[in-house]
Design an enzyme around this catalytic site. Structure first.
Site, PDB file in Angstrom:
ATOM      1  N   ARG A 242       1.001  -1.333   0.169  1.00 48.35           N
ATOM      2  CA  ARG A 242      -0.078  -0.019  -0.056  1.00 48.35           C
ATOM      3  C   ARG A 242       0.845   1.291  -0.075  1.00 48.35           C
ATOM      4  NH1 ARG A 242      -3.751  -2.998  -1.271  1.00 48.35           N
ATOM      5  NH2 ARG A 242      -5.857  -3.122  -0.142  1.00 48.35           N
ATOM      6  N   GLU A 271      -4.067   7.273  -4.178  1.00 48.47           N
ATOM      7  CA  GLU A 271      -4.698   6.808  -5.369  1.00 48.47           C
ATOM      8  C   GLU A 271      -5.821   7.087  -5.809  1.00 48.47           C
ATOM      9  OE1 GLU A 271      -4.458   2.305  -5.446  1.00 48.47           O
ATOM     10  OE2 GLU A 271      -2.165   2.560  -4.779  1.00 48.47           O
ATOM     11  N   HIS A 289      -1.876  -0.026  -9.628  1.00 46.35           N
ATOM     12  CA  HIS A 289      -2.549  -0.666  -8.586  1.00 46.35           C
ATOM     13  C   HIS A 289      -3.087  -2.050  -9.232  1.00 46.35           C
ATOM     14  CE1 HIS A 289      -3.986  -1.212  -4.051  1.00 46.35           C
ATOM     15  NE2 HIS A 289      -3.999  -2.326  -4.679  1.00 46.35           N
TER      16      HIS A 289
HETATM   17  C1  GLV Z   1      -5.422  -5.548  -3.441  1.00 44.70           C
HETATM   18  O1  GLV Z   1      -4.496  -4.514  -3.040  1.00 44.70           O
HETATM   19  C2  GLV Z   1      -5.861  -6.137  -2.104  1.00 44.70           C
HETATM   20  O2  GLV Z   1      -5.766  -5.903  -1.088  1.00 44.70           O
HETATM   21  O3  GLV Z   1      -6.599  -7.009  -2.403  1.00 44.70           O
END
Ligand code: GLV
Length: 323
Positions: A242, A271, A289
């Site tokens: 993250r 984001e 992402h």
């Molecule tokens: C993706 O970033 C998730 O947390 O599944």
């Protein structure tokens, strides 16, 4: 008997939607139009269960506005930093997530970022696509010359399920593995990787460093200025966890001034409105992402959320319950 009412906040896989339709009174979001935050609590108050994504924000204010009907939020993500867990607990709303089924997918993107950052994939791709390759000075020692992975040391921050798969895959590239984790993991899980009980002690040994811990108050800016300053000038920073785990100012400053070699990032603070300085950096290989974004993984994550909903209303065991 009336069927429980389930809301799916965004489009999930067709098979998972079908399974929900067979068992519940379901509102799908086939147009995949995000529910604005201002309407989320009001909308969710009309349902017994919700399947949500990490794009939906369930903060304290959301839970304070619950009328008692909603019993479960099943997230199709592994990370749940978008959900205020203590507030959910206070309101007795069960939260489930979708771990494990995405481990390989995220590990694959981690390797993609390592290769992309090390071998100047962004610059190479831009040169070819812009049609400027034919005008470029192609010499033997400088042109698109990057860094190797074979024989190099990868430092893993967070030796959990994803970190361990990344370690395994990276060994296939001939890399040595070292790691920092809250606790040393068992020899069976560690598979020969060397443990550091202090992140700053590990940093100088890393040719590559990759973050695989969840975003929590403890891991916020785990890669901070001090840690980044301890990296060598040829080091490459990778993040598929993250954005919150990285201090953007410190990382950008190091990249701008070539204090480290490169970064490969799939996740960002705020984001998709990432710090625009990242856009200008040739030594920062970026993705939007997409760690878990392959068809099989997204289908499995969708199914896991559905099965958590089914488990809740059948009073059977959840596949993965947070609270
Ligand atoms: C993706 O970033 C998730 O947390 O599944």
């Amino acid at each position: 008997m009336t069927k429980p009412k389930i809301l799916v906040t965004r489009k999930i896989s067709d098979t998972a939607e079908q399974q929900l339709n067979d068992n519940f009174d379901v509102t799908l979001n086939l147009k995949d139009k995000a529910i604005p935050y201002e309407n989320l609590a009001k909308t969710c108050n009309e349902y017994d269960g919700v399947i949500a994504t990490s794009f939906d924000k369930f903060d304290k204010n959301f839970f304070n506005n619950m009328n008692g009907r909603l019993k479960i939020i099943a997230s199709v993500a592994v990370g749940y930093d978008n959900i205020d867990i203590p507030a959910a607990k206070e309101k007795n709303i069960i939260i489930t997530n979708a771990p494990n089924v995405l481990n390989d997918a995220v590990a694959e993107v981690t390797l993609l970022l390592m290769l992309g950052a090390a071998r100047k994939a962004l610059e190479g791709l831009s040169l070819v696509k812009s049609g400027k390759w034919k005008d470029a000075k192609v010499d033997f020692t400088n042109f698109m010359v990057g860094k190797p992975m074979t024989g190099k040391t990868l430092g893993i921050i967070g030796m959990g399920r994803i970190g361990r798969i990344v370690a395994e895959r990276a060994k296939g590239f001939g890399m040595k593995i070292i790691y920092f984790n809250r606790k040393k993991v068992s020899a069976e899980l560690e598979l020969g990787a060397k443990y550091f009980d202090n992140i700053n002690k590990m940093m100088p040994h890393c040719d590559y460093v990759s973050i695989h811990c969840p975003a929590t108050p403890e891991t916020k800016h785990i890669l901070n200025k001090e840690a980044i300053q301890l990296l060598s000038q040829h080091a490459i920073v990778i993040n598929t966890s993250r954005g919150a785990t990285v201090d953007d100012n410190a990382l950008i400053e190091a990249l701008e001034n070539n204090k480290i070699y490169a970064a490969g990032l799939d996740v960002f603070n705020n984001e998709p409105k990432l710090d625009e300085r990242y856009l200008k950096l040739n030594n920062c290989f970026t993705l939007p992402h997409i760690g878990s974004a392959n068809d099989e993984t997204r289908a499995a994550m969708s199914m896991m959320a559905v099965n958590n909903i089914v488990a809740h209303f059948n009073k059977s065991a959840y596949l993965s319950r947070i609270v």
